[in-house]
Design a protein around this motif. Structure first.
Motif, mmCIF file in Angstrom:
data_model
loop_
_atom_site.group_PDB
_atom_site.id
_atom_site.type_symbol
_atom_site.label_atom_id
_atom_site.label_comp_id
_atom_site.label_asym_id
_atom_site.label_seq_id
_atom_site.Cartn_x
_atom_site.Cartn_y
_atom_site.Cartn_z
ATOM 1 N N THR A 383 1.117 -1.177 0.125
ATOM 2 C CA THR A 383 -0.119 -0.057 -0.082
ATOM 3 C C THR A 383 1.257 1.160 -0.285
ATOM 4 N N VAL A 384 1.940 1.464 0.924
ATOM 5 C CA VAL A 384 2.746 2.566 1.125
ATOM 6 C C VAL A 384 3.391 2.445 -0.348
ATOM 7 N N LYS A 385 3.967 1.511 -1.163
ATOM 8 C CA LYS A 385 4.051 1.253 -2.471
ATOM 9 C C LYS A 385 3.522 2.169 -3.158
ATOM 10 N N TYR A 386 2.125 1.401 -3.363
ATOM 11 C CA TYR A 386 1.494 2.506 -3.944
ATOM 12 C C TYR A 386 1.146 3.963 -4.722
ATOM 13 N N VAL A 387 0.926 4.576 -2.778
ATOM 14 C CA VAL A 387 0.546 5.398 -2.729
ATOM 15 C C VAL A 387 1.326 6.335 -3.386
ATOM 16 N N GLY A 388 3.437 5.477 -3.336
ATOM 17 C CA GLY A 388 4.297 6.749 -3.945
ATOM 18 C C GLY A 388 4.470 7.942 -2.346
ATOM 19 N N GLU A 389 5.094 8.537 -2.869
ATOM 20 C CA GLU A 389 5.864 10.144 -2.310
ATOM 21 C C GLU A 389 5.891 10.814 -3.873
ATOM 22 N N PRO A 390 5.626 11.908 -2.959
ATOM 23 C CA PRO A 390 5.194 12.453 -1.661
ATOM 24 C C PRO A 390 3.623 12.106 -1.195
#
Length: 538
Positions: A383-390
């Motif tokens: 999920t964190v990878k999918y959301v990405g940054e920033p």
């Protein structure tokens, strides 16, 4: 609720599988949608369903009239009040559903390799040679070789009431078919489904609009289940329709994906809808059987990453008439949980089944067991990878709250929210502990006379913040309570502590918070959102 959460890939002692599960205030993190009907209409049965774990009551307008559904809803309100168990309301539309018209109700015997003609002439009597249907455009929609399904399977789960036809000829407005299997159709209502054929009917029928404008408005429904959603435009049109009905502007739209058209346009439908229902009954007819699991896994992944609730249907059909599910069904429920579903929807099993309460209880137990081995760490990373940054500010706070809760082995996450968005974002990361969503109203007038009488009490349809709370009841791991409206959403530290104490007291009484437990709290202080960890004393 919180445990060490073994992963299936890790070696486990087989004997540990036999250790009885501990009872919990929350039967499972995965929610259960129950369809209320003839076998689940009384206050007594509904009360038992709520205690067994049902959190969303579905009213299927393919059956019965508004008077029947209204009486059932009044009984639901009484059950909610007496059991102090919050429950949301879902109206399920009929949509462009094709039906065989058998007014006499006499049994119709169809034999393999015989021929039968489907005709739009509804004045004739249904027979084994001629079947009237409610759609005049079928002859223009199908061609030789197309597959047509009819029967009651979608309602009963029984294959013995199903008939498969193959189109051999289109003659005028009649469709001549060869019968592929012997069966007897009894009763007045059979559905018709032409596999991978476009049906030129509106997604929201005039009857649906009438039901929503009357029954839906009167009861301020929490969810609208939009049957046969085929395009994102379907959702937009329905949202526009609801916005003109005043009180239904808050109603969430769940798109039911039931055919190849909905599958093809899934990504854009997901963007528009508030949630997705994988209607595996019709979908399993439209798709080759070997493709259904692929769609389920892909669709659930997309819903999880988008942070939108996903509901899976048709899991324990055999429990409509049996006390226990088949081994395959039990495994199917568990796999739906491991795939990432937020909720399991029960149709015929609770609507007309012999064991509605036992079905909800059994499904809840299977879900709870599957949750113990759900790979939360992998899900969090994906999920964190999918959301990405920033990340957005709120997304960062939500993910941080979950990460902190996992690291300190918190027993619960408490989130203060007004719209419910922050709590849903936290739930998106699938923490292994419950998320207690404390819905804090924003008062716009002093004339509102709300009093805090305890969480889960009441079903005040006139209170918009109960809608926010009830709409959390379809999200996996999210459990709402409504705070005293005298505490504003952006409150001072003193009132924050007061609301927190109420939430902690509720957690203690529910048995999910014990002395010396750690609790992660997510709240807004002024213009900033903060995550804090507290350790309880004796």
């Amino acid at each position: 609720m919180h445990s060490n959460h073994l992963l299936l890939e890790e070696p486990i002692r087989m004997a540990s599988i036999l250790v009885p599960s501990k009872a919990s205030f929350f039967p499972a993190m995965t929610k259960i949608v129950g369809t209320l009907g003839p076998r689940s209409q009384s206050v007594e049965i509904i009360s038992s369903l709520l205690r067994a774990g049902m959190s969303v009551a579905r009213f299927d307008f393919s059956w019965g009239d508004s008077e029947m559904h209204q009486q059932t809803l009044e009984n639901l309100k009484a059950a909610v009040k007496s059991n102090k168990k919050l429950c949301s309301v879902m109206l399920d539309t009929v949509g462009p559903e094709l039906q065989i018209v058998n007014r006499s109700g006499q049994a119709i015997s169809l034999k393999e390799d015989d021929f039968v003609t489907l005709t739009p002439n509804q004045e004739i009597e249904a027979s084994s040679e001629l079947l009237p249907i409610n759609y005049a455009g079928l002859s223009q929609a199908v061609k030789k070789g197309d597959t047509i399904f009819m029967g009651k399977y979608l309602f009963t789960g029984s294959e013995t009431t199903s008939v498969w036809l193959e189109v051999t000829e289109v003659k005028g407005d009649g469709v001549i078919c060869v019968i592929k299997n012997t069966a007897t159709l009894d009763g007045t209502l059979f559905t018709l489904h032409a596999s991978q054929v476009h049906i030129d009917l509106p997604t929201l029928s005039e009857k649906d609009k009438e039901n929503i404008s009357t029954w839906g408005v009167q009861n301020k429904i929490d969810f609208l289940s939009l049957s046969f959603t085929r395009h994102a435009e379907d959702v937009r049109q329905v949202r526009d329709f609801l916005s003109k009905l005043g009180d239904l502007y808050q109603t969430q739209i769940f798109a039911k994906i039931e055919n190849v058209e909905g599958l093809t346009h899934f990504d854009e439908i997901l963007q528009e809808a508030d949630g997705i229902i994988l209607s595996r009954g019709n979908l399993g007819i439209d798709l080759p059987p070997e493709k259904v699991f692929l769609f389920q896994k892909a669709a659930l992944y997309k819903c999880n990453m988008a942070g939108k609730p996903a509901v899976v249907t048709r899991v324990v059909d055999s429990m409509t008439n049996n006390l226990r599910p088949t081994r395959a069904e039990a495994t199917d429920v568990a796999n739906a949980v491991l795939d990432g579903s937020d909720a399991i929807l029960l149709g015929a099993e609770t609507f007309r089944g012999l064991y509605p309460v036992e079905t909800v209880s059994t499904v809840g137990k299977i879900c709870a067991e599957a949750e113990k081995v759900f790979n939360q760490d992998l899900h969090f990373k994906k999920t964190v990878k999918y959301v990405g940054e920033p990340m957005t500010h709120l997304e960062s706070i939500a993910s941080s709250a979950v990460r902190a809760a996992i690291k300190v082995k918190a027993s619960v996450i408490i989130c203060f929210t007004s719209s419910g968005r922050a709590a849903r974002l936290i739930a998106k990361y699938r923490p292994s502990m419950p998320v207690l969503s404390v819905v804090i109203p924003r008062l716009k007038t002093n004339q509102l006379k709300w009093s805090f009488t305890g969480v889960f009490e009441g079903m005040e349809i006139d209170n918009p913040f109960w809608t926010t709370a009830r709409q959390s009841l379809v999200v996996r791991g999210l459990f709402p309570m409504l705070a005293d409206p005298r505490h504003p959403a952006e409150s001072t530290n003193a009132t924050d502590e007061s609301v927190l104490k109420v939430a902690l007291d509720h957690g203690k009484s529910a048995g999910i918070i014990k002395p010396h437990d750690r609790v992660v709290v997510c709240q807004k202080v002024g213009d900033a959102s903060v995550v804090k960890i507290i350790e309880l004393e004796d």
